[in-house]
Motif scaffolding. Structure first.
Motif, PDB file in Angstrom:
ATOM      1  N   PHE A 110       0.866  -1.178   0.000  1.00  0.00           N
ATOM      2  CA  PHE A 110       0.000   0.000   0.000  1.00  0.00           C
ATOM      3  C   PHE A 110       0.902   1.226   0.000  1.00  0.00           C
ATOM      4  N   ALA A 111       0.575   2.197  -0.839  1.00  0.00           N
ATOM      5  CA  ALA A 111       1.426   3.382  -0.947  1.00  0.00           C
ATOM      6  C   ALA A 111       0.601   4.662  -0.882  1.00  0.00           C
ATOM      7  N   CYS A 112       1.117   5.631  -0.134  1.00  0.00           N
ATOM      8  CA  CYS A 112       0.531   6.968  -0.094  1.00  0.00           C
ATOM      9  C   CYS A 112       1.686   7.974  -0.077  1.00  0.00           C
ATOM     10  N   ASN A 113       1.448   9.174   0.415  1.00  0.00           N
ATOM     11  CA  ASN A 113       2.475  10.210   0.318  1.00  0.00           C
ATOM     12  C   ASN A 113       3.554  10.124   1.398  1.00  0.00           C
TER      13      ASN A 113
ATOM     14  N   ALA B   4      -2.700  -2.253   8.164  1.00  0.00           N
ATOM     15  CA  ALA B   4      -3.178  -2.901   9.388  1.00  0.00           C
ATOM     16  C   ALA B   4      -4.448  -3.711   9.134  1.00  0.00           C
ATOM     17  N   VAL B   5      -5.401  -3.128   8.418  1.00  0.00           N
ATOM     18  CA  VAL B   5      -6.659  -3.830   8.151  1.00  0.00           C
ATOM     19  C   VAL B   5      -6.409  -5.034   7.242  1.00  0.00           C
ATOM     20  N   ALA B   6      -5.560  -4.865   6.231  1.00  0.00           N
ATOM     21  CA  ALA B   6      -5.258  -5.986   5.334  1.00  0.00           C
ATOM     22  C   ALA B   6      -4.607  -7.132   6.101  1.00  0.00           C
ATOM     23  N   LYS B   7      -3.705  -6.820   7.009  1.00  0.00           N
ATOM     24  CA  LYS B   7      -3.067  -7.877   7.798  1.00  0.00           C
ATOM     25  C   LYS B   7      -4.089  -8.615   8.650  1.00  0.00           C
ATOM     26  N   GLN B   8      -5.078  -7.880   9.163  1.00  0.00           N
ATOM     27  CA  GLN B   8      -6.124  -8.528   9.954  1.00  0.00           C
ATOM     28  C   GLN B   8      -6.958  -9.460   9.072  1.00  0.00           C
TER      29      GLN B   8
ATOM     30  N   VAL C 207      -0.674 -13.690   3.191  1.00  0.00           N
ATOM     31  CA  VAL C 207      -0.169 -12.710   2.233  1.00  0.00           C
ATOM     32  C   VAL C 207       0.779 -11.776   2.968  1.00  0.00           C
ATOM     33  N   TYR C 208       1.934 -11.486   2.364  1.00  0.00           N
ATOM     34  CA  TYR C 208       2.842 -10.498   2.925  1.00  0.00           C
ATOM     35  C   TYR C 208       2.278  -9.118   2.603  1.00  0.00           C
ATOM     36  N   VAL C 209       2.141  -8.263   3.615  1.00  0.00           N
ATOM     37  CA  VAL C 209       1.567  -6.938   3.437  1.00  0.00           C
ATOM     38  C   VAL C 209       2.535  -5.907   3.998  1.00  0.00           C
ATOM     39  N   ASP C 210       2.759  -4.837   3.234  1.00  0.00           N
ATOM     40  CA  ASP C 210       3.634  -3.759   3.676  1.00  0.00           C
ATOM     41  C   ASP C 210       3.049  -2.441   3.186  1.00  0.00           C
ATOM     42  N   SER C 211       3.638  -1.339   3.622  1.00  0.00           N
ATOM     43  CA  SER C 211       3.213  -0.021   3.163  1.00  0.00           C
ATOM     44  C   SER C 211       4.416   0.900   3.113  1.00  0.00           C
TER      45      SER C 211
END
Length: 153
Positions: A15-18, A29-33, A39-43
């Protein structure tokens, strides 16, 4: 939408933002829940916010309301990623979308753009500002559940 019509789960999502202090940490956080350890999740963000550490305090507050502890979140940029081999990059801002396209130019990664309101633009009393952050949190959670299912199935 039934689970049979959903695409298979990606192995790794970014997930990417500014600044990686508001929208992308919420989505992570929600995706990890939802997805657990399947799935590996990062931002990450585009650039560091040199005047701040950790997740935005309003983010910490509204995420804590639903049991998420973002106290340990440390913002990072695209350049800070130790591995950039993501199967799916979800950008939450137009600027991050541009960088996601660059990141995946020579890779077989899927890119999705989920335009997400910036709650830091809310003004007024604390409760008004918290309401704006809750709206973003809840919209991201809805979108994640629509995309990956209630429990990532």
């Amino acid at each position: 939408m039934g689970s049979g019509s959903r695409p298979p789960l990606p192995g790794a999502i970014l997930f990417a933002c500014n600044f990686n202090r508001v929208r992308s940490p919420m989505a992570e956080a929600v995706a990890k829940q939802i997805l657990g350890d399947r799935v590996y999740v990062d931002s990450c963000g585009l650039k560091p916010d040199l005047d701040a550490e950790g997740a935005d305090p309003f983010v910490q507050a509204v995420m804590a309301e639903q049991g998420f502890d973002l106290e340990g979140h440390r913002p990072k940029t695209f350049d800070d990623l130790t591995d950039d081999s993501f199967d799916l990059v979800i950008s939450l801002t137009p600027e991050a979308q541009h960088r996601a396209v660059e990141l995946t130019r020579h890779r077989a990664a899927q890119i999705e753009y989920w335009p997400t309101h910036d709650p830091t633009l809310a003004d007024g009393p604390r409760e008004n500002r918290l309401a704006a952050y809750r709206e973003v949190r809840d919209a991201l959670a809805r979108r994640l559940r629509e995309r990956f299912g209630e429990d990532g199935e």
